[in-house]
Design a protein around this motif. Structure first.
Motif, PDB file in Angstrom:
ATOM      1  N   ARG A  37       0.837  -1.189   0.000  1.00 31.82           N
ATOM      2  CA  ARG A  37       0.000   0.000   0.000  1.00 31.82           C
ATOM      3  C   ARG A  37       0.871   1.236   0.000  1.00 31.82           C
ATOM      4  N   GLN A  38       0.293   2.306  -0.513  1.00 32.11           N
ATOM      5  CA  GLN A  38       1.019   3.562  -0.572  1.00 32.11           C
ATOM      6  C   GLN A  38       0.067   4.704  -0.257  1.00 32.11           C
ATOM      7  N   ALA A  39       0.379   5.399   0.813  1.00 33.79           N
ATOM      8  CA  ALA A  39      -0.393   6.575   1.197  1.00 33.79           C
ATOM      9  C   ALA A  39       0.263   7.809   0.589  1.00 33.79           C
ATOM     10  N   LYS A  42       4.032   9.063   1.088  1.00 33.92           N
ATOM     11  CA  LYS A  42       4.781   8.006   1.774  1.00 33.92           C
ATOM     12  C   LYS A  42       5.267   6.974   0.770  1.00 33.92           C
ATOM     13  N   ARG A  44       5.905   3.170  -0.693  1.00 37.47           N
ATOM     14  CA  ARG A  44       5.096   1.953  -0.778  1.00 37.47           C
ATOM     15  C   ARG A  44       5.568   0.976   0.292  1.00 37.47           C
ATOM     16  N   THR A  90      -5.644   4.017   5.309  1.00 38.57           N
ATOM     17  CA  THR A  90      -5.999   4.682   4.062  1.00 38.57           C
ATOM     18  C   THR A  90      -4.799   4.735   3.123  1.00 38.57           C
ATOM     19  N   ALA A  91      -4.989   4.215   1.912  1.00 39.58           N
ATOM     20  CA  ALA A  91      -3.901   4.147   0.940  1.00 39.58           C
ATOM     21  C   ALA A  91      -4.435   3.549  -0.352  1.00 39.58           C
ATOM     22  N   TYR A  93      -3.961   0.409  -2.526  1.00 37.44           N
ATOM     23  CA  TYR A  93      -3.488  -0.954  -2.292  1.00 37.44           C
ATOM     24  C   TYR A  93      -3.143  -1.612  -3.621  1.00 37.44           C
ATOM     25  N   GLN A 121      -8.052   2.139  -4.401  1.00 34.18           N
ATOM     26  CA  GLN A 121      -8.055   3.062  -3.269  1.00 34.18           C
ATOM     27  C   GLN A 121      -8.905   2.529  -2.120  1.00 34.18           C
TER      28      GLN A 121
END
Length: 126
Positions: A37-39, A42, A44, A90-91, A93, A121
């Motif tokens: 996941r990557q917010a 930020k 991954r 929350t990110a 995926y 998302q």
């Protein structure tokens, strides 16, 4: 192999949601499979993974006990079942696969993976 992640959406904190990864061209049994996941802003990060042949699953500490990876043979998907969701989950995926030859310790990093889905998302509201 082509991957497609789907099933994301908006959920309240404490709720549950599943996202799925479908593969075309090959079966998941032939690959190590990972969820990342990557917010925004930020890097991954690793969420969980499934060893080729389904021999094991493993998770990041931040999701252990809340997230479960399940193979759905009928749909040929690998699902990430998420519960007790938090706003920090929350990110976007992503699902990805890596060759069988990759050692377990490498599978916690994005660089080990050869094919990626486009991401879905997941938004957890407080």
């Amino acid at each position: 192999v082509q991957l497609q992640a789907f099933g994301g959406g908006l959920v309240q904190a404490g709720g549950s949601l599943s996202v799925s990864c479908a593969a075309s061209g090959r079966t998941f049994s032939d690959y190590n499979m990972g969820w990342f996941r990557q917010a925004p802003g930020k890097e991954r990060e690793f969420v969980g993974g499934r060893r080729w042949g389904g021999r094991a699953t493993y998770y990041a500490d931040s999701v252990k006990g809340r997230f479960t990876i399940v193979r759905d043979n009928a749909k040929n998907t690998v699902d990430l079942q998420m519960s007790s969701l938090k706003p920090e989950d929350t990110a976007v995926y992503y699902c990805a696969v890596a060759s069988k030859s990759k050692i377990l310790s490498s599978l916690y990093t994005p660089e080990a993976y050869d094919y990626w889905g486009q991401g879905t998302q997941v938004t957890v509201s407080s």
